[in-house]
Design a protein around this motif. Structure first.
Motif, PDB file in Angstrom:
ATOM      1  N   UNK A 146       0.677  -1.534   0.053  1.00 49.60           N
ATOM      2  CA  UNK A 146       0.030   0.037   0.027  1.00 49.60           C
ATOM      3  C   UNK A 146       0.636   1.309  -0.093  1.00 49.60           C
ATOM      4  N   UNK A 147       2.097   1.266   0.122  1.00 49.03           N
ATOM      5  CA  UNK A 147       2.965   2.485   0.529  1.00 49.03           C
ATOM      6  C   UNK A 147       4.226   2.190  -0.338  1.00 49.03           C
ATOM      7  N   UNK A 148       5.002   3.203  -0.337  1.00 48.87           N
ATOM      8  CA  UNK A 148       6.492   3.059  -1.095  1.00 48.87           C
ATOM      9  C   UNK A 148       7.544   3.150   0.074  1.00 48.87           C
ATOM     10  N   UNK A 149       7.211   3.091   1.253  1.00 50.78           N
ATOM     11  CA  UNK A 149       8.457   3.224   2.251  1.00 50.78           C
ATOM     12  C   UNK A 149       9.605   2.220   2.080  1.00 50.78           C
ATOM     13  N   UNK A 150      10.593   2.529   2.518  1.00 53.30           N
ATOM     14  CA  UNK A 150      11.793   1.639   2.624  1.00 53.30           C
ATOM     15  C   UNK A 150      11.411   0.905   4.261  1.00 53.30           C
ATOM     16  N   UNK A 151      11.481  -0.490   4.117  1.00 58.10           N
ATOM     17  CA  UNK A 151      10.997  -1.064   5.261  1.00 58.10           C
ATOM     18  C   UNK A 151      12.384  -1.596   5.895  1.00 58.10           C
ATOM     19  N   UNK A 186       9.134  -8.156   2.001  1.00 55.53           N
ATOM     20  CA  UNK A 186       9.485  -6.757   1.464  1.00 55.53           C
ATOM     21  C   UNK A 186      10.440  -6.045   2.405  1.00 55.53           C
ATOM     22  N   UNK A 187      11.239  -6.586   3.618  1.00 57.46           N
ATOM     23  CA  UNK A 187      12.007  -5.883   4.181  1.00 57.46           C
ATOM     24  C   UNK A 187      13.372  -5.600   3.334  1.00 57.46           C
ATOM     25  N   UNK A 188      13.863  -4.472   3.278  1.00 59.22           N
ATOM     26  CA  UNK A 188      14.792  -4.007   2.517  1.00 59.22           C
ATOM     27  C   UNK A 188      16.098  -3.956   3.276  1.00 59.22           C
ATOM     28  N   UNK A 189      16.136  -4.122   4.717  1.00 58.72           N
ATOM     29  CA  UNK A 189      17.344  -3.678   5.416  1.00 58.72           C
ATOM     30  C   UNK A 189      16.885  -4.229   6.834  1.00 58.72           C
ATOM     31  N   UNK A 190      17.905  -5.024   7.550  1.00 58.03           N
ATOM     32  CA  UNK A 190      17.840  -5.570   8.758  1.00 58.03           C
ATOM     33  C   UNK A 190      18.687  -4.888   9.795  1.00 58.03           C
ATOM     34  N   UNK A 191      18.276  -4.729  11.117  1.00 57.63           N
ATOM     35  CA  UNK A 191      19.096  -4.467  12.080  1.00 57.63           C
ATOM     36  C   UNK A 191      18.928  -5.544  13.354  1.00 57.63           C
ATOM     37  N   UNK A 192      20.165  -5.987  13.653  1.00 59.96           N
ATOM     38  CA  UNK A 192      20.230  -7.180  14.847  1.00 59.96           C
ATOM     39  C   UNK A 192      19.718  -6.594  15.947  1.00 59.96           C
ATOM     40  N   UNK A 193      19.261  -7.560  16.686  1.00 60.42           N
ATOM     41  CA  UNK A 193      19.019  -7.178  18.206  1.00 60.42           C
ATOM     42  C   UNK A 193      20.605  -7.437  18.954  1.00 60.42           C
ATOM     43  N   UNK A 194      20.732  -6.419  20.161  1.00 63.33           N
ATOM     44  CA  UNK A 194      21.825  -6.392  20.608  1.00 63.33           C
ATOM     45  C   UNK A 194      22.541  -7.573  21.017  1.00 63.33           C
ATOM     46  N   UNK A 195      23.880  -7.797  20.801  1.00 65.75           N
ATOM     47  CA  UNK A 195      24.505  -8.910  21.542  1.00 65.75           C
ATOM     48  C   UNK A 195      25.746  -8.717  21.897  1.00 65.75           C
ATOM     49  N   UNK A 196      26.555  -9.343  22.604  1.00 61.13           N
ATOM     50  CA  UNK A 196      27.804  -8.932  23.151  1.00 61.13           C
ATOM     51  C   UNK A 196      28.996  -9.949  22.704  1.00 61.13           C
TER      52      UNK A 196
END
Length: 292
Positions: free
Chosen positions: A133-138, A167-177
């Motif tokens: 429905x939209x043109x956002x980067x996800x 449709x996810x264009x980019x991933x960010x991880x949960x924190x890790x040590x």
């Protein structure tokens, strides 16, 4: 600019902030941004904030101001649990009207003891809805130590690939040590066909309460080296803060050397910590960008 495009020419360095609570003076966050934007991050993400859905309007305003007032790209978080499609449309329309191009699509925390109403059960449902429905980067989240609700690593990668297919264009991880978790995860994600940028989420752990909360909520493994740091400095807040900063710097420099797509720093709205870390790693980021 869509965040996925930034990765084409450099190692990305981005920040996360959270809005003030609804009963808190809004000017506080702008004091924070005045100092954080000195770093010139590639983008700043804004969580949905303390106070839940009622604080969403602050997320949109702050994300819009980051772009229009500070000239830095922004990302607005959007948790979907409990939302109807009509409610999601209202929020997404507002984001679009405010010039926001990037959304971190999340499920959000499940309330204890009840099944929430709404049209979205998973982040992938929201991602599909936005894409249709939209043109956002996800953007979407991923978990080097697997999502706490996944049955195993194979199941977790299956659903991560599903997010990307939706449709996810980019991933960010949960924190890790422990960087070995990230390296193993990245290798398996690539083999599973996850072909979008994966940014490593790093949280500088600067106090004992923060560590305890992190372990409880996220199930993050504490490496022996980190435990030794905690035991040595737990009764000295300033020393523990400095040790946490040093630990994060070591993590980041190692990840840059390993060719990470980007670093997403969970700032906890602390410009001092963010500046200390950026000052230590920015030369290495610049070198990586030159040879990318």
């Amino acid at each position: 600019m869509k965040t996925a495009d930034i990765f084409k020419n450099k190692t990305v360095f981005s920040l996360e902030i959270f809005p003030p609570r609804p009963d808190t003076d809004e000017s506080v966050i702008y004091d924070t941004l005045d100092h954080l934007t000195d770093i010139s991050p590639d983008f700043i993400s804004v969580t949905y904030g303390a106070g839940g859905g009622k604080n969403g309007s602050r997320t949109i305003k702050i994300a819009s101001d980051i772009q229009n007032r500070y000239g830095v790209e922004s990302v607005a978080h959007l948790p979907c649990i409990g939302l109807t499609k009509e409610q999601a449309r209202v929020i997404l329309d507002s984001m679009s009207d405010n010039g926001i191009e990037n959304i971190l699509a999340l499920r959000g925390d499940l309330p204890e003891g009840s099944t929430p109403a709404g049209d979205f059960r998973h982040a992938s449902d929201l991602i599909s809805f936005i894409k249709e429905n939209y043109s956002f980067n996800i953007l979407a989240a991923c978990y080097p130590e697997i999502h706490p609700e996944s049955r195993n690593a194979v199941d977790d990668l299956h659903w991560l690939k599903h997010k990307v297919d939706c449709g996810a264009d980019h991933l960010i991880t949960q924190l890790f040590l422990d960087n070995s978790y990230f390296c193993d995860f990245r290798e398996k994600a690539l083999l599973a066909g996850v072909d979008v940028p994966i940014e490593a989420g790093i949280m500088p752990v600067t106090n004992k309460r923060q560590i305890e909360r992190m372990v409880k909520l996220c199930g993050v493994d504490l490496p022996k080296r980190f435990i030794r740091v905690l035991e040595k400095y737990e009764h000295d807040p300033n020393a523990l803060r400095d040790a946490g900063i040093a630990y994060a710097i070591d993590q980041i420099t190692d990840l840059i050397a390993l060719g990470v797509d980007g670093i997403h720093l969970y700032t906890m709205n602390d410009p001092y910590v963010a500046h200390r870390i950026f000052d230590a790693v920015h030369n290495m980021l610049a070198v990586r960008s030159l040879v990318s």
